[in-house]
Scaffold this motif. Structure first.
Motif, PDB file in Angstrom:
ATOM      1  N   GLN A  24     -21.210  -0.130  37.632  1.00 38.54           N
ATOM      2  CA  GLN A  24     -22.039  -1.296  38.318  1.00 38.54           C
ATOM      3  C   GLN A  24     -22.620  -2.226  37.014  1.00 38.54           C
ATOM      4  O   GLN A  24     -22.851  -3.432  37.373  1.00 38.54           O
ATOM      5  CB  GLN A  24     -23.192  -0.616  38.880  1.00 38.54           C
ATOM      6  N   ARG A  25     -23.098  -1.872  35.821  1.00 37.57           N
ATOM      7  CA  ARG A  25     -23.108  -2.642  34.730  1.00 37.57           C
ATOM      8  C   ARG A  25     -22.204  -3.527  34.242  1.00 37.57           C
ATOM      9  O   ARG A  25     -22.408  -4.188  33.173  1.00 37.57           O
ATOM     10  CB  ARG A  25     -24.061  -1.849  33.711  1.00 37.57           C
ATOM     11  N   GLY A  26     -20.814  -3.243  34.737  1.00 35.62           N
ATOM     12  CA  GLY A  26     -19.841  -4.068  34.227  1.00 35.62           C
ATOM     13  C   GLY A  26     -19.116  -3.134  33.133  1.00 35.62           C
ATOM     14  O   GLY A  26     -18.076  -3.799  32.566  1.00 35.62           O
ATOM     15  N   ARG A  27     -19.371  -2.067  33.026  1.00 41.47           N
ATOM     16  CA  ARG A  27     -18.501  -1.403  32.109  1.00 41.47           C
ATOM     17  C   ARG A  27     -17.177  -0.890  32.439  1.00 41.47           C
ATOM     18  O   ARG A  27     -17.131  -0.564  33.958  1.00 41.47           O
ATOM     19  CB  ARG A  27     -19.275   0.001  31.551  1.00 41.47           C
ATOM     20  N   CYS A  28     -16.304  -0.875  31.665  1.00 44.12           N
ATOM     21  CA  CYS A  28     -15.056  -0.522  32.120  1.00 44.12           C
ATOM     22  C   CYS A  28     -14.872   1.212  32.049  1.00 44.12           C
ATOM     23  O   CYS A  28     -15.064   1.704  30.835  1.00 44.12           O
ATOM     24  CB  CYS A  28     -13.902  -1.104  31.323  1.00 44.12           C
ATOM     25  N   VAL A  29     -14.924   2.098  33.040  1.00 46.02           N
ATOM     26  CA  VAL A  29     -15.103   3.430  33.220  1.00 46.02           C
ATOM     27  C   VAL A  29     -13.964   4.075  33.737  1.00 46.02           C
ATOM     28  O   VAL A  29     -13.482   3.908  34.486  1.00 46.02           O
ATOM     29  CB  VAL A  29     -16.323   3.680  33.985  1.00 46.02           C
ATOM     30  N   LEU A  30     -13.697   5.250  32.825  1.00 46.12           N
ATOM     31  CA  LEU A  30     -12.562   6.214  33.358  1.00 46.12           C
ATOM     32  C   LEU A  30     -13.477   7.571  33.678  1.00 46.12           C
ATOM     33  O   LEU A  30     -14.228   8.262  32.927  1.00 46.12           O
ATOM     34  CB  LEU A  30     -11.790   6.500  32.285  1.00 46.12           C
ATOM     35  N   LEU A  31     -13.111   8.147  35.014  1.00 48.34           N
ATOM     36  CA  LEU A  31     -13.854   9.508  35.029  1.00 48.34           C
ATOM     37  C   LEU A  31     -12.701  10.446  35.355  1.00 48.34           C
ATOM     38  O   LEU A  31     -11.694  10.219  36.118  1.00 48.34           O
ATOM     39  CB  LEU A  31     -14.412   9.256  36.705  1.00 48.34           C
ATOM     40  N   LEU A  32     -12.883  11.686  34.429  1.00 53.06           N
ATOM     41  CA  LEU A  32     -11.781  12.590  34.453  1.00 53.06           C
ATOM     42  C   LEU A  32     -12.241  13.823  35.126  1.00 53.06           C
ATOM     43  O   LEU A  32     -13.207  14.301  34.674  1.00 53.06           O
ATOM     44  CB  LEU A  32     -11.171  12.900  32.835  1.00 53.06           C
ATOM     45  N   GLU A  33     -11.338  14.347  35.969  1.00 50.11           N
ATOM     46  CA  GLU A  33     -11.523  15.716  36.337  1.00 50.11           C
ATOM     47  C   GLU A  33     -10.684  16.784  36.303  1.00 50.11           C
ATOM     48  O   GLU A  33      -9.321  16.223  36.469  1.00 50.11           O
ATOM     49  CB  GLU A  33     -12.036  15.474  38.019  1.00 50.11           C
ATOM     50  N   HIS A  34     -10.710  18.055  35.839  1.00 47.24           N
ATOM     51  CA  HIS A  34      -9.635  18.765  35.761  1.00 47.24           C
ATOM     52  C   HIS A  34      -9.204  19.378  37.107  1.00 47.24           C
ATOM     53  O   HIS A  34      -7.955  19.769  36.949  1.00 47.24           O
ATOM     54  CB  HIS A  34     -10.044  19.768  34.601  1.00 47.24           C
ATOM     55  N   THR A  35      -9.983  19.725  37.959  1.00 48.63           N
ATOM     56  CA  THR A  35      -9.463  20.036  39.260  1.00 48.63           C
ATOM     57  C   THR A  35      -8.880  18.789  40.169  1.00 48.63           C
ATOM     58  O   THR A  35      -8.790  17.686  39.393  1.00 48.63           O
ATOM     59  CB  THR A  35     -10.745  20.816  40.179  1.00 48.63           C
ATOM     60  N   ASP A  36      -8.201  19.267  41.413  1.00 49.84           N
ATOM     61  CA  ASP A  36      -7.743  18.030  42.029  1.00 49.84           C
ATOM     62  C   ASP A  36      -8.353  17.478  43.014  1.00 49.84           C
ATOM     63  O   ASP A  36      -8.147  16.743  43.870  1.00 49.84           O
ATOM     64  CB  ASP A  36      -6.374  18.611  42.696  1.00 49.84           C
ATOM     65  N   GLU A  37      -9.600  17.845  42.757  1.00 51.97           N
ATOM     66  CA  GLU A  37     -10.859  17.206  43.758  1.00 51.97           C
ATOM     67  C   GLU A  37     -11.936  16.972  43.176  1.00 51.97           C
ATOM     68  O   GLU A  37     -12.655  17.955  42.846  1.00 51.97           O
ATOM     69  CB  GLU A  37     -10.873  18.269  45.171  1.00 51.97           C
ATOM     70  N   PRO A  38     -12.527  15.762  43.292  1.00 47.99           N
ATOM     71  CA  PRO A  38     -13.822  15.859  42.971  1.00 47.99           C
ATOM     72  C   PRO A  38     -15.138  16.161  44.007  1.00 47.99           C
ATOM     73  O   PRO A  38     -14.817  16.299  45.113  1.00 47.99           O
ATOM     74  CB  PRO A  38     -14.135  14.097  42.879  1.00 47.99           C
ATOM     75  N   GLY A  39     -15.983  16.459  43.159  1.00 43.83           N
ATOM     76  CA  GLY A  39     -17.237  17.035  44.127  1.00 43.83           C
ATOM     77  C   GLY A  39     -17.342  18.303  44.854  1.00 43.83           C
ATOM     78  O   GLY A  39     -17.668  18.510  45.883  1.00 43.83           O
ATOM     79  N   ARG A  40     -16.317  19.248  44.093  1.00 40.73           N
ATOM     80  CA  ARG A  40     -16.300  20.352  44.787  1.00 40.73           C
ATOM     81  C   ARG A  40     -17.536  21.385  45.373  1.00 40.73           C
ATOM     82  O   ARG A  40     -17.565  21.736  46.360  1.00 40.73           O
ATOM     83  CB  ARG A  40     -15.417  21.309  44.326  1.00 40.73           C
ATOM     84  N   LYS A  41     -18.401  21.221  44.226  1.00 44.81           N
ATOM     85  CA  LYS A  41     -19.543  22.000  44.702  1.00 44.81           C
ATOM     86  C   LYS A  41     -20.681  21.251  45.609  1.00 44.81           C
ATOM     87  O   LYS A  41     -21.253  21.952  46.374  1.00 44.81           O
ATOM     88  CB  LYS A  41     -20.603  22.222  43.297  1.00 44.81           C
ATOM     89  N   ILE A  42     -20.419  19.763  45.705  1.00 43.29           N
ATOM     90  CA  ILE A  42     -21.104  19.395  46.600  1.00 43.29           C
ATOM     91  C   ILE A  42     -20.611  19.630  48.031  1.00 43.29           C
ATOM     92  O   ILE A  42     -21.404  19.644  48.884  1.00 43.29           O
ATOM     93  CB  ILE A  42     -21.144  17.758  46.505  1.00 43.29           C
ATOM     94  N   LEU A  43     -19.342  19.791  48.046  1.00 44.24           N
ATOM     95  CA  LEU A  43     -18.753  20.244  49.403  1.00 44.24           C
ATOM     96  C   LEU A  43     -19.257  21.362  50.019  1.00 44.24           C
ATOM     97  O   LEU A  43     -19.477  21.660  51.030  1.00 44.24           O
ATOM     98  CB  LEU A  43     -17.095  20.132  49.329  1.00 44.24           C
TER      99      LEU A  43
END
Ligand code: FAD
Length: 391
Positions: A24-43
């Protein structure tokens, strides 16, 4: 090698929030996850409904070697800020108890909201990426099994050690150590207690029995439900107490909160002398527990024939049952990891490492752990936001 302003490792609650804010601040961001699904614990959180924050969120409800560390981040992105975000996304929610806010529908809505926010902020999300090496010269190089990336800022958001089968690793701790950041020894928190010997023999047949109690460990006391299990004790009061418990210490449980159990038993002896003790006890306790404790503590007589002393002793036990757990169910069942990256090494305003410019740590990887009831997600949002503002 592809360059980003910010690489965030771990697409859980804290990582998605940090990536979103930096984007949101205009930074160029990469988000890396090692499982095949983000937010598993949230689920899986909150029984699939995600207890996403707590209306009563205050810094006193967090454990850390530095109890003041969490103040700054919690004040700058509050539970009310997160509630406003949830409302903006039209997600219906309710307060269950004690300020705990849950989705009416599903935890999937929270993950979908975070992914939508990340996408709107231009965050590049890559799942099933295994980080194989991290090095730092004038910038960070993150080697993965899908190629290398470089970044000015690196955010460690890989959580703690709880529930390895959900993808939890000690990755953030290992990287922190490599960059010279100290750790507060991690241990399982919000975790059921196990017992052995005669105590387990008493508890095992009671598996499934639940009752309101006050559970005390160390300086903390929690008035919530307790549940007997096949291996010992669980339920919110016990999980909360476990975070304040050290191996070898006793836990004290008041099984009849608000009642003077000794006085109640002596009064019942005079009023209903022909009653069986287990019948009297069942006025204070669930029937199966009443039966088990009566059989264990009292002779097999009507209450009028039982001397006052054993009744007083049983009453004292009901109000102050002192139990020494054999241990806990460990990381396999712990909702959180206590300890982690020592806050002394981090800026409380930005979550940046004081001696490693550009390196940030957020969420459960850090030595800040909340009570049960939405506090841990609030820490993930608040610390993620703080890092996203600066990374
Ligand atoms: C069963 C359960 C129920 C819970 N319910 C609640 C609740 O209702 N309310 C609440 O406030 N808290 C709850 N919690 C606690 C809460 O889930 C955590 O405190 C919170 O998820 C921490 O967020 P985090 O982003 O720091 O870590 P995590 O959510 O654990 O995210 C870390 C991410 O990093 C990834 N990762 C790990 N290692 C690597 C690696 N080497 N490379 C790349 N990625 C990696 C993981 O796969 C994961 O996606 C619950 C926990 C459990 C286990």
């Amino acid at each position: 090698m592809t360059h980003f302003d910010v690489v965030v490792i771990g697409a859980g609650a804290a990582g998605m929030f940090a990536a979103m804010r930096a984007g949101q601040r205009g930074r160029c961001v990469l988000l890396l996850e090692h499982t095949d699904e983000p937010g598993r614990k949230i689920l899986i959180s909150g029984g699939g409904r995600c207890n996403f924050t707590n209306l009563g969120c205050v810094p006193e409800r967090f454990l850390s070697a530095n109890p003041h560390f969490a103040r700054s981040a919690l004040a700058r992105y509050t539970q009310h800020d997160f509630v406003a975000l949830v409302r903006r996304h039209g997600i219906a929610f309710h307060e269950k108890t004690l300020g705990q806010l849950f989705c009416d529908g599903s935890a999937r809505q929270i993950v979908a909201m975070l992914l939508a926010e990340c996408a709107a902020a231009g965050v590049a999300l890559r799942v099933s990426h295994r980080v194989t090496d991290i090095s730092r010269a004038d910038r960070f190089t993150i080697a993965t099994d899908h190629g290398d990336f470089s970044a000015e800022s690196l955010v460690l958001a890989t959580g703690g050690l709880s529930i390895p089968k959900m993808g939890a690793t000690g990755f953030a701790h290992d990287v922190a150590r490599r960059f010279g950041l100290p750790l507060v020894t991690p241990r399982p928190g919000l975790v059921p207690f196990t017992f052995d010997g005669a105590m387990l023999d008493l508890m095992r047949p009671l598996a499934g029995v639940a009752l309101p109690v006050v559970a005390r460990a160390g300086r903390a006391a929690f008035a919530e439900a307790m549940l007997f299990t096949h291996r010992g004790l669980s339920g919110p009061a016990v999980l909360q107490a476990s975070s304040y418990w050290a191996p070898g210490d006793p836990v004290t449980v008041d099984l009849a909160p608000g009642h003077d159990a000794s006085a109640a038993l002596l009064a019942a002896k005079r009023a209903r002398p022909k009653a069986e003790p287990r019948t009297i006890l069942a006025d204070l306790l669930p029937q199966r527990l009443a039966q088990a404790l009566a059989a264990l503590q009292l002779p097999p007589r009507v209450i009028g024939e039982v001397a006052d002393a054993p009744l007083k002793a049983l009453g004292a036990l009901l109000n102050r049952w002192s139990l020494t757990p054999a241990g806990t169910e460990g990381y396999a069942k712990a909702e959180v990891t206590l300890g982690g990256i020592d806050t002394a090494a981090l800026s409380q305003k930005t979550m940046e490492a004081k001696h490693v410019p550009g390196l940030f740590a957020v969420g459960e990887a850090v030595d800040v752990t909340g009570w049960l009831g939405g506090y841990n997600f609030q820490w993930a949002w608040s610390s993620g936001w703080a890092a996203g503002e600066a990374a």
